[in-house]
Each structure stands twice: as C-alpha cells, then as structure tokens.
Design a protein around this motif. Structure first.
Motif, PDB file in Angstrom:
ATOM      1  N   ARG A 152      10.054   3.642   3.304  1.00  0.00           N
ATOM      2  CA  ARG A 152      10.040   5.070   2.986  1.00  0.00           C
ATOM      3  C   ARG A 152       8.815   5.784   3.537  1.00  0.00           C
ATOM      4  N   LEU A 153       9.045   6.914   4.187  1.00  0.00           N
ATOM      5  CA  LEU A 153       7.950   7.853   4.414  1.00  0.00           C
ATOM      6  C   LEU A 153       7.597   8.526   3.093  1.00  0.00           C
ATOM      7  N   PHE A 154       8.614   8.995   2.383  1.00  0.00           N
ATOM      8  CA  PHE A 154       8.416   9.477   1.020  1.00  0.00           C
ATOM      9  C   PHE A 154       9.658   9.153   0.201  1.00  0.00           C
ATOM     10  N   ASP A 155       9.452   9.035  -1.106  1.00  0.00           N
ATOM     11  CA  ASP A 155      10.532   8.756  -2.045  1.00  0.00           C
ATOM     12  C   ASP A 155      10.158   9.420  -3.360  1.00  0.00           C
ATOM     13  N   PHE A 156      10.879  10.473  -3.725  1.00  0.00           N
ATOM     14  CA  PHE A 156      10.628  11.206  -4.967  1.00  0.00           C
ATOM     15  C   PHE A 156      11.826  10.980  -5.887  1.00  0.00           C
ATOM     16  N   GLY A 157      11.591  10.402  -7.061  1.00  0.00           N
ATOM     17  CA  GLY A 157      12.712  10.138  -7.946  1.00  0.00           C
ATOM     18  C   GLY A 157      12.266   9.637  -9.302  1.00  0.00           C
ATOM     19  N   ASN A 196       8.544   9.264 -10.295  1.00  0.00           N
ATOM     20  CA  ASN A 196       7.994   8.403  -9.242  1.00  0.00           C
ATOM     21  C   ASN A 196       7.990   9.184  -7.933  1.00  0.00           C
ATOM     22  N   ASN A 197       6.830   9.647  -7.532  1.00  0.00           N
ATOM     23  CA  ASN A 197       6.713  10.451  -6.315  1.00  0.00           C
ATOM     24  C   ASN A 197       5.749   9.743  -5.368  1.00  0.00           C
ATOM     25  N   TRP A 198       6.307   9.053  -4.393  1.00  0.00           N
ATOM     26  CA  TRP A 198       5.530   8.107  -3.600  1.00  0.00           C
ATOM     27  C   TRP A 198       5.595   8.398  -2.113  1.00  0.00           C
ATOM     28  N   LEU A 199       4.493   8.105  -1.437  1.00  0.00           N
ATOM     29  CA  LEU A 199       4.435   8.077   0.019  1.00  0.00           C
ATOM     30  C   LEU A 199       4.287   6.626   0.426  1.00  0.00           C
ATOM     31  N   GLN A 236       0.828  -1.196   0.000  1.00  0.00           N
ATOM     32  CA  GLN A 236       0.000   0.000   0.000  1.00  0.00           C
ATOM     33  C   GLN A 236       0.869   1.256   0.000  1.00  0.00           C
ATOM     34  N   TYR A 237       0.473   2.245  -0.839  1.00  0.00           N
ATOM     35  CA  TYR A 237       1.207   3.508  -0.895  1.00  0.00           C
ATOM     36  C   TYR A 237       0.318   4.548  -1.553  1.00  0.00           C
ATOM     37  N   ALA A 238       0.781   5.780  -1.590  1.00  0.00           N
ATOM     38  CA  ALA A 238       0.091   6.856  -2.299  1.00  0.00           C
ATOM     39  C   ALA A 238       1.041   7.424  -3.341  1.00  0.00           C
ATOM     40  N   GLU A 239       0.498   7.784  -4.488  1.00  0.00           N
ATOM     41  CA  GLU A 239       1.302   8.315  -5.583  1.00  0.00           C
ATOM     42  C   GLU A 239       0.936   9.764  -5.845  1.00  0.00           C
ATOM     43  N   LEU A 240       1.943  10.631  -5.921  1.00  0.00           N
ATOM     44  CA  LEU A 240       1.754  12.025  -6.268  1.00  0.00           C
ATOM     45  C   LEU A 240       2.114  12.218  -7.744  1.00  0.00           C
ATOM     46  N   PRO A 241       1.631  13.277  -8.380  1.00  0.00           N
ATOM     47  CA  PRO A 241       1.861  13.451  -9.818  1.00  0.00           C
ATOM     48  C   PRO A 241       3.344  13.580 -10.175  1.00  0.00           C
ATOM     49  N   PRO A 242       3.722  13.210 -11.393  1.00  0.00           N
ATOM     50  CA  PRO A 242       5.104  13.402 -11.841  1.00  0.00           C
ATOM     51  C   PRO A 242       5.441  14.881 -11.930  1.00  0.00           C
ATOM     52  N   SER A 277      18.255   8.137  -9.340  1.00  0.00           N
ATOM     53  CA  SER A 277      17.845   9.528  -9.159  1.00  0.00           C
ATOM     54  C   SER A 277      16.693   9.583  -8.163  1.00  0.00           C
ATOM     55  N   TYR A 278      16.946  10.111  -6.957  1.00  0.00           N
ATOM     56  CA  TYR A 278      15.900  10.098  -5.931  1.00  0.00           C
ATOM     57  C   TYR A 278      16.306  10.933  -4.727  1.00  0.00           C
ATOM     58  N   LEU A 279      15.301  11.242  -3.916  1.00  0.00           N
ATOM     59  CA  LEU A 279      15.505  11.686  -2.544  1.00  0.00           C
ATOM     60  C   LEU A 279      14.457  10.982  -1.702  1.00  0.00           C
ATOM     61  N   TYR A 280      14.840  10.587  -0.500  1.00  0.00           N
ATOM     62  CA  TYR A 280      13.894   9.843   0.344  1.00  0.00           C
ATOM     63  C   TYR A 280      14.139  10.113   1.815  1.00  0.00           C
ATOM     64  N   LEU A 281      13.109   9.804   2.622  1.00  0.00           N
ATOM     65  CA  LEU A 281      13.195   9.844   4.078  1.00  0.00           C
ATOM     66  C   LEU A 281      12.709   8.503   4.606  1.00  0.00           C
ATOM     67  N   THR A 282      13.516   7.866   5.446  1.00  0.00           N
ATOM     68  CA  THR A 282      13.155   6.579   6.039  1.00  0.00           C
ATOM     69  C   THR A 282      13.281   6.646   7.556  1.00  0.00           C
ATOM     70  N   PRO A 283      12.408   5.963   8.294  1.00  0.00           N
ATOM     71  CA  PRO A 283      12.560   5.914   9.753  1.00  0.00           C
ATOM     72  C   PRO A 283      13.584   4.881  10.200  1.00  0.00           C
TER      73      PRO A 283
END
Length: 258
Positions: free
Chosen positions: A95-100, A186-189, A62-68, A105-111
C-alpha cells in the motif's frame, strides 16, 4: 525575487480566502511527519525514517500512521502522492496508503495488484464500505520502480478517477462514497489492513483535499512538483489568520528535479 514570491503568495491567499481552501492535510517529510497545513501529524512506526525530505520505508514493518477520523465529514476526496517505488519484488498488494477500520471497511492505493484483478502487476485503487457487497476497484497502469511518480485519486461522490503523472488513466462509478466508510481508525502510509507486504520505497509528499480536484488542478499540482516547506509568514500573511495556507504553499512551489 523574494518580493515577487510574496506578492504571488498573497494573491493566491486572497483568492483562497474568498473561495475557501480545500487542501486540508499536507505531508512534506522535511525532517518530521508533521502536517504542514493542518494538525493531523504522522507518527513513524516500525523504524521508519525521514531522509532527503522523504518518508523512507524498507518494506519490512515500516510505515507511518495518521490520526483516526482523518476523513471524517468528507463527502468527496482527493489524495495526491509523490513516491519512488524501490522494487516490485514481493510487493503485490503493498500500500501507498490505506485508510480504513479493518478488512471490511477501507480505501487504498497500491502500485501492484494481484490475482483476481484484470491485469495483475499494475496499479490499483479500491474501496470497500461497511454496507455489505463487494470491493469496488479502479485499475491503472504499471508503475516503474526507481522513478519518482505522481499519483492522484479523486472521489466525486461515487465516481473515482485515477491520475498518473498528471494524466487521467481511469475513471468509473464505484457505487460507494468516502462518507460510506464512516470514521476510519487505521490510516496508514505503507501498511495494509490485510497481511500484505509493507511498501518498499519512499514517499516524498502526500496531500489530502476534502473535495474532488478537477483534472486541471491535478495537472497543475503535477507540474508544480512536490512543495517546498512554507516559509515564516510576514505580517501581511498573518493578517489572513491561517485561512489560506494551502494556497500559499502551492503559490511558492518550485518544480523539484526528478
């Protein structure tokens, strides 16, 4: 009381109109994944749901997708997120979020960072630009499951700073900038560019700014708590033409119980 709220909202909006709003996307998850101040609505994937004003993710697809292209034209960045981590079992690199745009090519935040980092099991932020070279990272403290937590990442050029519950916990020059990512597809929560675990927990709110918020601004957002939905604007607010919805939403916040 309502009159005072409206006056405060109008005052904040007028300040914003002169200074220029910087919050460009906000996801409150109050019934849907809509962007409450922009047009970059989130799409729920894999059976993700919204319950109790939060995006609910079970760690199993399960995840949420934000627009490219959501970060297009950004030269600096702030992402703030309110979340509750359900468990730290089998969550390394979730990932809390992963935009790439893939694994180069990406940036992400993980707990929960894994082996190869200084302190596995703690939180971490990373950026890899498609320019060659290695992933640049920033490590934060251990995140406690079952407790609502506020984290923020700012990128002021190549200087990355991490905040936890309004307090700066790490900062350093990570060489690359958000602009170096080019247009992300790919912009994901809750999902990773890699074959990592999906995030198991809930995301109460996520906000994106096209600047690097100051430490005082980040602390103020933490103290305000997750934002309530923006009420229907009155005639005076409509006259502002929607320029300052970000300031209005912050002005009418209430601190959430947590």
């Amino acid at each position: 009381m309502m009159r005072n709220v409206c006056v405060s909202a109008l005052a904040a909006a007028l300040v914003c109109a002169s200074a220029g709003a910087t919050e460009v996307d906000q996801y409150n998850f109050t019934g849907n994944g809509n962007d409450s101040i922009g047009t970059n609505n989130a799409t729920l994937e894999g059976g993700a749901t919204i319950f109790a004003n939060a995006l609910q993710l079970n760690g199993s697809g399960q995840y949420a997708e934000l627009p490219p292209g959501i970060l297009d034209s950004f030269t600096s960045l702030t992402i703030e997120v309110w979340f509750t981590w359900a468990t730290n079992t089998d969550q390394t690199w979730a990932r809390l979020f992963d935009f790439g745009s893939g694994t180069n090519s990406y940036l992400y935040l993980t707990p929960d960072v894994g082996s190869g980092w200084t302190s596995p099991g703690q939180s971490g932020f990373a950026l890899l630009a498609p320019l060659g070279g290695s992933e640049r990272d920033l490590q934060g403290p251990t995140i406690t499951p079952g407790v609502e937590t506020f984290m923020a990442i700012t990128l002021n050029g190549s200087t990355a700073t991490m905040y936890v519950n309004g307090v700066e916990v790490a900062t350093k020059d990570i060489i690359n900038t958000v602009a170096d990512l080019n247009s992300t597809t790919n912009n994901w929560l809750g999902q990773s560019e890699f074959a990592n675990p999906y995030f198991d927990g809930s995301i109460d709110e996520l906000s994106i700014y096209n600047n690097a918020q100051s430490s005082d601004a980040v602390l103020a957002d933490y103290n305000a708590g997750p934002a309530d939905p923006i009420p229907e604007p009155g005639t005076a607010l409509l006259l502002l033409g929607g320029l300052c919805l970000a300031a209005v939403s912050r002005a009418i916040r209430r601190r959430a119980s947590r």
